[in-house]
Motif scaffolding. Sequence first.
Motif, PDB file in Angstrom:
ATOM      1  N   ILE A  34       0.860  -1.185   0.000  1.00  0.00           N
ATOM      2  CA  ILE A  34       0.000   0.000   0.000  1.00  0.00           C
ATOM      3  C   ILE A  34       0.896   1.236   0.000  1.00  0.00           C
ATOM      4  O   ILE A  34       1.764   1.393   0.854  1.00  0.00           O
ATOM      5  CB  ILE A  34      -0.935   0.017   1.217  1.00  0.00           C
ATOM      6  N   ILE A  35       0.684   2.108  -1.002  1.00  0.00           N
ATOM      7  CA  ILE A  35       1.517   3.296  -1.133  1.00  0.00           C
ATOM      8  C   ILE A  35       1.038   4.404  -0.205  1.00  0.00           C
ATOM      9  O   ILE A  35       1.803   4.946   0.595  1.00  0.00           O
ATOM     10  CB  ILE A  35       1.503   3.795  -2.596  1.00  0.00           C
ATOM     11  N   SER A  36      -0.248   4.745  -0.320  1.00  0.00           N
ATOM     12  CA  SER A  36      -0.791   5.815   0.513  1.00  0.00           C
ATOM     13  C   SER A  36      -2.299   5.646   0.637  1.00  0.00           C
ATOM     14  O   SER A  36      -2.904   4.837  -0.067  1.00  0.00           O
ATOM     15  CB  SER A  36      -0.487   7.184  -0.102  1.00  0.00           C
ATOM     16  N   SER A  37      -2.878   6.432   1.522  1.00  0.00           N
ATOM     17  CA  SER A  37      -4.328   6.400   1.676  1.00  0.00           C
ATOM     18  C   SER A  37      -4.841   7.819   1.901  1.00  0.00           C
ATOM     19  O   SER A  37      -4.163   8.646   2.512  1.00  0.00           O
ATOM     20  CB  SER A  37      -4.725   5.499   2.838  1.00  0.00           C
ATOM     21  N   ASP A  38      -6.014   8.078   1.359  1.00  0.00           N
ATOM     22  CA  ASP A  38      -6.705   9.346   1.579  1.00  0.00           C
ATOM     23  C   ASP A  38      -7.968   9.039   2.369  1.00  0.00           C
ATOM     24  O   ASP A  38      -8.771   8.200   1.958  1.00  0.00           O
ATOM     25  CB  ASP A  38      -7.087  10.001   0.244  1.00  0.00           C
ATOM     26  N   VAL A  39      -8.141   9.716   3.491  1.00  0.00           N
ATOM     27  CA  VAL A  39      -9.314   9.510   4.331  1.00  0.00           C
ATOM     28  C   VAL A  39     -10.105  10.814   4.338  1.00  0.00           C
ATOM     29  O   VAL A  39      -9.595  11.851   4.753  1.00  0.00           O
ATOM     30  CB  VAL A  39      -8.913   9.116   5.770  1.00  0.00           C
ATOM     31  N   PHE A  40     -11.332  10.746   3.841  1.00  0.00           N
ATOM     32  CA  PHE A  40     -12.202  11.917   3.796  1.00  0.00           C
ATOM     33  C   PHE A  40     -13.265  11.775   4.882  1.00  0.00           C
ATOM     34  O   PHE A  40     -13.997  10.793   4.913  1.00  0.00           O
ATOM     35  CB  PHE A  40     -12.873  12.038   2.423  1.00  0.00           C
ATOM     36  N   LEU A  41     -13.338  12.761   5.768  1.00  0.00           N
ATOM     37  CA  LEU A  41     -14.317  12.773   6.852  1.00  0.00           C
ATOM     38  C   LEU A  41     -15.335  13.865   6.551  1.00  0.00           C
ATOM     39  O   LEU A  41     -14.963  15.026   6.361  1.00  0.00           O
ATOM     40  CB  LEU A  41     -13.627  13.056   8.188  1.00  0.00           C
ATOM     41  N   LYS A  42     -16.610  13.490   6.487  1.00  0.00           N
ATOM     42  CA  LYS A  42     -17.652  14.463   6.155  1.00  0.00           C
ATOM     43  C   LYS A  42     -18.783  14.356   7.167  1.00  0.00           C
ATOM     44  O   LYS A  42     -19.091  13.269   7.648  1.00  0.00           O
ATOM     45  CB  LYS A  42     -18.234  14.183   4.765  1.00  0.00           C
ATOM     46  N   VAL A  43     -19.423  15.486   7.438  1.00  0.00           N
ATOM     47  CA  VAL A  43     -20.622  15.502   8.270  1.00  0.00           C
ATOM     48  C   VAL A  43     -21.757  15.954   7.370  1.00  0.00           C
ATOM     49  O   VAL A  43     -21.706  17.026   6.782  1.00  0.00           O
ATOM     50  CB  VAL A  43     -20.480  16.471   9.465  1.00  0.00           C
ATOM     51  N   GLU A  44     -22.776  15.096   7.271  1.00  0.00           N
ATOM     52  CA  GLU A  44     -23.928  15.427   6.440  1.00  0.00           C
ATOM     53  C   GLU A  44     -24.928  16.204   7.282  1.00  0.00           C
ATOM     54  O   GLU A  44     -25.217  15.835   8.415  1.00  0.00           O
ATOM     55  CB  GLU A  44     -24.547  14.123   5.930  1.00  0.00           C
ATOM     56  N   ASN A  45     -25.469  17.281   6.733  1.00  0.00           N
ATOM     57  CA  ASN A  45     -26.418  18.106   7.475  1.00  0.00           C
ATOM     58  C   ASN A  45     -27.828  17.551   7.346  1.00  0.00           C
ATOM     59  O   ASN A  45     -28.640  18.046   6.572  1.00  0.00           O
ATOM     60  CB  ASN A  45     -26.373  19.551   6.975  1.00  0.00           C
ATOM     61  N   THR A  46     -28.113  16.517   8.123  1.00  0.00           N
ATOM     62  CA  THR A  46     -29.464  15.950   8.145  1.00  0.00           C
ATOM     63  C   THR A  46     -29.878  15.739   9.594  1.00  0.00           C
ATOM     64  O   THR A  46     -29.047  15.788  10.499  1.00  0.00           O
ATOM     65  CB  THR A  46     -29.527  14.585   7.417  1.00  0.00           C
ATOM     66  N   SER A  47     -31.145  15.478   9.793  1.00  0.00           N
ATOM     67  CA  SER A  47     -31.616  15.189  11.150  1.00  0.00           C
ATOM     68  C   SER A  47     -31.308  13.745  11.533  1.00  0.00           C
ATOM     69  O   SER A  47     -31.458  13.341  12.680  1.00  0.00           O
ATOM     70  CB  SER A  47     -33.123  15.437  11.237  1.00  0.00           C
ATOM     71  N   ASP A  48     -30.862  12.961  10.558  1.00  0.00           N
ATOM     72  CA  ASP A  48     -30.513  11.560  10.791  1.00  0.00           C
ATOM     73  C   ASP A  48     -29.322  11.459  11.735  1.00  0.00           C
ATOM     74  O   ASP A  48     -28.375  12.246  11.633  1.00  0.00           O
ATOM     75  CB  ASP A  48     -30.183  10.912   9.433  1.00  0.00           C
ATOM     76  N   LYS A  49     -29.365  10.498  12.673  1.00  0.00           N
ATOM     77  CA  LYS A  49     -28.236  10.333  13.606  1.00  0.00           C
ATOM     78  C   LYS A  49     -26.976   9.830  12.897  1.00  0.00           C
ATOM     79  O   LYS A  49     -25.872  10.140  13.291  1.00  0.00           O
ATOM     80  CB  LYS A  49     -28.626   9.366  14.722  1.00  0.00           C
ATOM     81  N   GLU A  50     -27.167   9.014  11.868  1.00  0.00           N
ATOM     82  CA  GLU A  50     -26.012   8.471  11.141  1.00  0.00           C
ATOM     83  C   GLU A  50     -25.581   9.457  10.062  1.00  0.00           C
ATOM     84  O   GLU A  50     -25.764   9.228   8.875  1.00  0.00           O
ATOM     85  CB  GLU A  50     -26.356   7.106  10.536  1.00  0.00           C
ATOM     86  N   ASN A  51     -24.980  10.572  10.496  1.00  0.00           N
ATOM     87  CA  ASN A  51     -24.616  11.609   9.541  1.00  0.00           C
ATOM     88  C   ASN A  51     -23.107  11.763   9.353  1.00  0.00           C
ATOM     89  O   ASN A  51     -22.653  12.695   8.723  1.00  0.00           O
ATOM     90  CB  ASN A  51     -25.225  12.952   9.963  1.00  0.00           C
ATOM     91  N   LYS A  52     -22.324  10.844   9.913  1.00  0.00           N
ATOM     92  CA  LYS A  52     -20.870  10.891   9.763  1.00  0.00           C
ATOM     93  C   LYS A  52     -20.471   9.975   8.593  1.00  0.00           C
ATOM     94  O   LYS A  52     -20.762   8.789   8.616  1.00  0.00           O
ATOM     95  CB  LYS A  52     -20.158  10.426  11.030  1.00  0.00           C
ATOM     96  N   ILE A  53     -19.819  10.538   7.606  1.00  0.00           N
ATOM     97  CA  ILE A  53     -19.434   9.768   6.420  1.00  0.00           C
ATOM     98  C   ILE A  53     -17.918   9.697   6.349  1.00  0.00           C
ATOM     99  O   ILE A  53     -17.231  10.715   6.472  1.00  0.00           O
ATOM    100  CB  ILE A  53     -19.983  10.413   5.137  1.00  0.00           C
TER     101      ILE A  53
END
Length: 100
Positions: A34-53
């Motif tokens: 494995i050469i490298s990795s990109d990790v993208f952390l996003k917060v979705e603006n919804t009323s849903d509790k599972e909003n971490k992507i």
Amino acid sequence: MKVNVHAVNFTVDRKLVDFVEDRMSKLEKYYDKIISSDVFLKVENTSDKENKIVEIKIHVPGDDFIVKKQCKTFEEAIELAAESLERLVVKRKEKTSEHI
């Protein structure tokens, strides 16, 4: 392996970055190319509790693997994504070792 953490529309704390780097480094046990990795952390603006992507892209010679998970916490999403990546890189390693 180089780990790039990208927080989209928010500032990420050091603990989370350390957690990501620690978890991603464990992937090298399964596949050392494995050469490298990109990790993208996003917060979705919804009323849903599972909003971490969490979207993780790892670069291996000749290929890229992308896994996307959505959960209540970033840690949980990172854990699930890393487990999926472990399965992918193990399959990749088995395929490449068959050709040798």
